[in-house]
Write a protein that holds these residues in place. Sequence first.
Motif, PDB file in Angstrom:
ATOM      1  N   PHE A 153      -4.524   8.160  -5.951  1.00 24.49           N
ATOM      2  CA  PHE A 153      -3.447   8.407  -7.001  1.00 24.49           C
ATOM      3  C   PHE A 153      -3.591   9.728  -7.436  1.00 24.49           C
ATOM      4  CE2 PHE A 153      -3.957   3.553  -7.089  1.00 24.49           C
ATOM      5  CZ  PHE A 153      -2.573   3.231  -6.884  1.00 24.49           C
ATOM      6  N   ALA A 154      -2.462  10.457  -7.468  1.00 27.49           N
ATOM      7  CA  ALA A 154      -2.679  11.832  -8.005  1.00 27.49           C
ATOM      8  C   ALA A 154      -1.243  12.005  -8.161  1.00 27.49           C
ATOM      9  CB  ALA A 154      -3.221  12.788  -7.109  1.00 27.49           C
ATOM     10  N   GLY A 155      -0.949  13.577  -8.424  1.00 27.99           N
ATOM     11  CA  GLY A 155       0.447  14.071  -8.683  1.00 27.99           C
ATOM     12  C   GLY A 155       0.737  14.267  -7.168  1.00 27.99           C
ATOM     13  N   ILE A 160      -6.687   0.422   5.104  1.00 32.51           N
ATOM     14  CA  ILE A 160      -5.370   1.321   5.108  1.00 32.51           C
ATOM     15  C   ILE A 160      -5.462   2.086   3.859  1.00 32.51           C
ATOM     16  CG2 ILE A 160      -2.995   1.108   4.634  1.00 32.51           C
ATOM     17  CD1 ILE A 160      -2.954  -1.859   5.927  1.00 32.51           C
ATOM     18  N   THR A 161      -5.422   3.434   4.224  1.00 30.06           N
ATOM     19  CA  THR A 161      -5.213   4.559   3.065  1.00 30.06           C
ATOM     20  C   THR A 161      -3.918   4.775   2.595  1.00 30.06           C
ATOM     21  OG1 THR A 161      -7.240   5.328   4.145  1.00 30.06           O
ATOM     22  CG2 THR A 161      -6.237   6.708   2.644  1.00 30.06           C
ATOM     23  N   VAL A 162      -3.748   4.586   1.274  1.00 31.78           N
ATOM     24  CA  VAL A 162      -2.406   4.848   0.788  1.00 31.78           C
ATOM     25  C   VAL A 162      -2.508   6.048  -0.307  1.00 31.78           C
ATOM     26  CG1 VAL A 162      -0.638   4.071  -0.594  1.00 31.78           C
ATOM     27  CG2 VAL A 162      -1.780   2.456   1.005  1.00 31.78           C
ATOM     28  N   PHE A 163      -1.722   6.997  -0.145  1.00 33.63           N
ATOM     29  CA  PHE A 163      -1.647   8.162  -1.016  1.00 33.63           C
ATOM     30  C   PHE A 163      -0.514   7.798  -1.921  1.00 33.63           C
ATOM     31  CE2 PHE A 163      -4.369  11.831   0.301  1.00 33.63           C
ATOM     32  CZ  PHE A 163      -5.396  11.190   0.564  1.00 33.63           C
ATOM     33  N   ALA A 164      -0.678   7.804  -3.245  1.00 32.19           N
ATOM     34  CA  ALA A 164       0.663   7.532  -3.962  1.00 32.19           C
ATOM     35  C   ALA A 164       0.449   8.206  -5.187  1.00 32.19           C
ATOM     36  CB  ALA A 164       0.506   5.869  -4.378  1.00 32.19           C
ATOM     37  N   ALA A 165       1.697   8.360  -5.921  1.00 28.85           N
ATOM     38  CA  ALA A 165       1.872   9.076  -7.131  1.00 28.85           C
ATOM     39  C   ALA A 165       1.199   8.374  -8.357  1.00 28.85           C
ATOM     40  CB  ALA A 165       3.425   9.309  -7.443  1.00 28.85           C
ATOM     41  N   ALA A 166       0.481   9.054  -9.079  1.00 26.29           N
ATOM     42  CA  ALA A 166      -0.172   8.285 -10.256  1.00 26.29           C
ATOM     43  C   ALA A 166       0.686   7.436 -11.165  1.00 26.29           C
ATOM     44  CB  ALA A 166      -0.762   9.458 -11.151  1.00 26.29           C
ATOM     45  N   SER A 167       2.222   7.819 -11.045  1.00 23.28           N
ATOM     46  CA  SER A 167       3.099   6.969 -11.824  1.00 23.28           C
ATOM     47  C   SER A 167       3.309   5.704 -11.235  1.00 23.28           C
ATOM     48  CB  SER A 167       4.439   7.666 -11.949  1.00 23.28           C
ATOM     49  OG  SER A 167       5.055   7.905 -10.545  1.00 23.28           O
ATOM     50  N   LEU A 168       2.786   5.628  -9.878  1.00 23.88           N
ATOM     51  CA  LEU A 168       3.117   4.376  -9.143  1.00 23.88           C
ATOM     52  C   LEU A 168       1.733   3.379  -9.216  1.00 23.88           C
ATOM     53  CD1 LEU A 168       4.949   5.856  -5.915  1.00 23.88           C
ATOM     54  CD2 LEU A 168       5.810   4.348  -8.006  1.00 23.88           C
ATOM     55  N   THR A 169       0.605   3.861  -9.967  1.00 24.80           N
ATOM     56  CA  THR A 169      -0.528   3.246  -9.908  1.00 24.80           C
ATOM     57  C   THR A 169      -0.569   1.510 -10.430  1.00 24.80           C
ATOM     58  OG1 THR A 169      -1.728   4.971 -10.650  1.00 24.80           O
ATOM     59  CG2 THR A 169      -3.063   2.888 -11.003  1.00 24.80           C
ATOM     60  N   GLU A 170       0.368   1.380 -11.019  1.00 26.44           N
ATOM     61  CA  GLU A 170       0.427  -0.253 -11.429  1.00 26.44           C
ATOM     62  C   GLU A 170       0.984  -1.022 -10.542  1.00 26.44           C
ATOM     63  OE1 GLU A 170       2.353  -2.957 -14.915  1.00 26.44           O
ATOM     64  OE2 GLU A 170       1.954  -0.927 -15.280  1.00 26.44           O
ATOM     65  N   VAL A 171       2.074  -0.469 -10.032  1.00 27.57           N
ATOM     66  CA  VAL A 171       2.941  -1.173  -9.053  1.00 27.57           C
ATOM     67  C   VAL A 171       2.273  -1.382  -7.511  1.00 27.57           C
ATOM     68  CG1 VAL A 171       4.279   0.772  -8.059  1.00 27.57           C
ATOM     69  CG2 VAL A 171       5.117  -1.773  -8.096  1.00 27.57           C
ATOM     70  N   PHE A 172       1.533  -0.373  -7.279  1.00 21.59           N
ATOM     71  CA  PHE A 172       0.673  -0.356  -5.794  1.00 21.59           C
ATOM     72  C   PHE A 172      -0.559  -1.220  -6.142  1.00 21.59           C
ATOM     73  CE2 PHE A 172       3.375   2.622  -4.436  1.00 21.59           C
ATOM     74  CZ  PHE A 172       3.477   2.512  -2.845  1.00 21.59           C
ATOM     75  N   ASP A 173      -0.953  -1.472  -7.196  1.00 23.07           N
ATOM     76  CA  ASP A 173      -2.048  -2.450  -7.793  1.00 23.07           C
ATOM     77  C   ASP A 173      -1.521  -3.739  -7.377  1.00 23.07           C
ATOM     78  OD1 ASP A 173      -4.217  -0.618  -7.828  1.00 23.07           O
ATOM     79  OD2 ASP A 173      -4.110  -0.405 -10.007  1.00 23.07           O
ATOM     80  N   ASP A 174      -0.469  -3.805  -7.976  1.00 23.07           N
ATOM     81  CA  ASP A 174       0.231  -5.240  -7.809  1.00 23.07           C
ATOM     82  C   ASP A 174       0.596  -5.678  -6.210  1.00 23.07           C
ATOM     83  OD1 ASP A 174       0.167  -5.697 -10.439  1.00 23.07           O
ATOM     84  OD2 ASP A 174       2.297  -5.267 -10.755  1.00 23.07           O
ATOM     85  N   ILE A 175       1.105  -4.801  -5.502  1.00 20.17           N
ATOM     86  CA  ILE A 175       1.276  -4.744  -4.216  1.00 20.17           C
ATOM     87  C   ILE A 175      -0.028  -5.057  -3.432  1.00 20.17           C
ATOM     88  CG2 ILE A 175       2.002  -3.456  -2.045  1.00 20.17           C
ATOM     89  CD1 ILE A 175       3.981  -2.218  -3.812  1.00 20.17           C
ATOM     90  N   ALA A 176      -0.895  -4.533  -3.753  1.00 21.94           N
ATOM     91  CA  ALA A 176      -2.047  -4.710  -2.994  1.00 21.94           C
ATOM     92  C   ALA A 176      -2.811  -6.112  -3.262  1.00 21.94           C
ATOM     93  CB  ALA A 176      -3.445  -3.725  -3.436  1.00 21.94           C
ATOM     94  N   ASP A 177      -2.632  -6.823  -4.531  1.00 24.75           N
ATOM     95  CA  ASP A 177      -3.065  -7.910  -4.652  1.00 24.75           C
ATOM     96  C   ASP A 177      -2.280  -9.034  -4.024  1.00 24.75           C
ATOM     97  OD1 ASP A 177      -4.790  -6.880  -6.660  1.00 24.75           O
ATOM     98  OD2 ASP A 177      -3.429  -7.462  -8.250  1.00 24.75           O
ATOM     99  N   GLU A 178      -0.694  -8.872  -3.994  1.00 23.14           N
ATOM    100  CA  GLU A 178       0.168  -9.624  -3.274  1.00 23.14           C
ATOM    101  C   GLU A 178      -0.416  -9.669  -1.569  1.00 23.14           C
ATOM    102  OE1 GLU A 178       4.121  -9.516  -3.578  1.00 23.14           O
ATOM    103  OE2 GLU A 178       4.007  -9.097  -5.893  1.00 23.14           O
ATOM    104  N   TYR A 179      -0.368  -8.401  -1.241  1.00 19.11           N
ATOM    105  CA  TYR A 179      -0.800  -8.269   0.102  1.00 19.11           C
ATOM    106  C   TYR A 179      -2.148  -8.892   0.602  1.00 19.11           C
ATOM    107  CZ  TYR A 179      -2.438  -5.576   4.306  1.00 19.11           C
ATOM    108  OH  TYR A 179      -2.897  -5.003   5.652  1.00 19.11           O
ATOM    109  N   THR A 180      -3.323  -8.794  -0.108  1.00 20.40           N
ATOM    110  CA  THR A 180      -4.375  -9.776   0.082  1.00 20.40           C
ATOM    111  C   THR A 180      -4.352 -10.954  -0.041  1.00 20.40           C
ATOM    112  OG1 THR A 180      -5.459  -9.065  -1.898  1.00 20.40           O
ATOM    113  CG2 THR A 180      -5.888  -7.551  -0.153  1.00 20.40           C
ATOM    114  N   ALA A 181      -3.354 -11.571  -0.886  1.00 20.05           N
ATOM    115  CA  ALA A 181      -3.125 -12.939  -1.286  1.00 20.05           C
ATOM    116  C   ALA A 181      -2.318 -13.657  -0.101  1.00 20.05           C
ATOM    117  CB  ALA A 181      -2.435 -13.233  -2.542  1.00 20.05           C
ATOM    118  N   ALA A 182      -1.475 -12.911   0.450  1.00 19.70           N
ATOM    119  CA  ALA A 182      -0.852 -13.302   1.668  1.00 19.70           C
ATOM    120  C   ALA A 182      -1.780 -13.369   2.894  1.00 19.70           C
ATOM    121  CB  ALA A 182       0.350 -12.259   1.985  1.00 19.70           C
ATOM    122  N   ASP A 183      -2.533 -12.440   2.900  1.00 14.30           N
ATOM    123  CA  ASP A 183      -3.517 -12.553   4.212  1.00 14.30           C
ATOM    124  C   ASP A 183      -4.816 -12.141   3.977  1.00 14.30           C
ATOM    125  OD1 ASP A 183      -4.858 -12.441   6.730  1.00 14.30           O
ATOM    126  OD2 ASP A 183      -3.520 -11.208   7.619  1.00 14.30           O
TER     127      ASP A 183
END
Length: 87
Positions: free
Chosen positions: A64-66, A31-54
């Motif tokens: 990540f970029a502007g 899954i390719t996610v384009f996200a604002a650089a300001s969301l880096t930390e939260v999306f890294d956390d989401i990815a960790d939860e996502y892979t832990a769940a399945d």
Amino acid sequence: MLGLCTVAALTLTACSSGSDPHAEADEPEEITVFAAASLTEVFDDIADEYTAADPNAPDVKFSFAGSSDLVSQISEGAPADVIATAR
């Protein structure tokens, strides 16, 4: 917000990338996610939860970029399954 984003990310696995809406959904390999650089930390956390769940869930690839840069990249044809821009 983290919980809401996690639900959104997990919902993506139910989406089919095929052109026939009646065909059995194939699991994407990535899954390719384009996200604002300001969301880096939260999306890294989401990815960790996502892979832990399945552990068999598709890999998550981030770009990540502007926000304006992300929109430009997608307008020029860059493939993305998800885009999350800053407000």
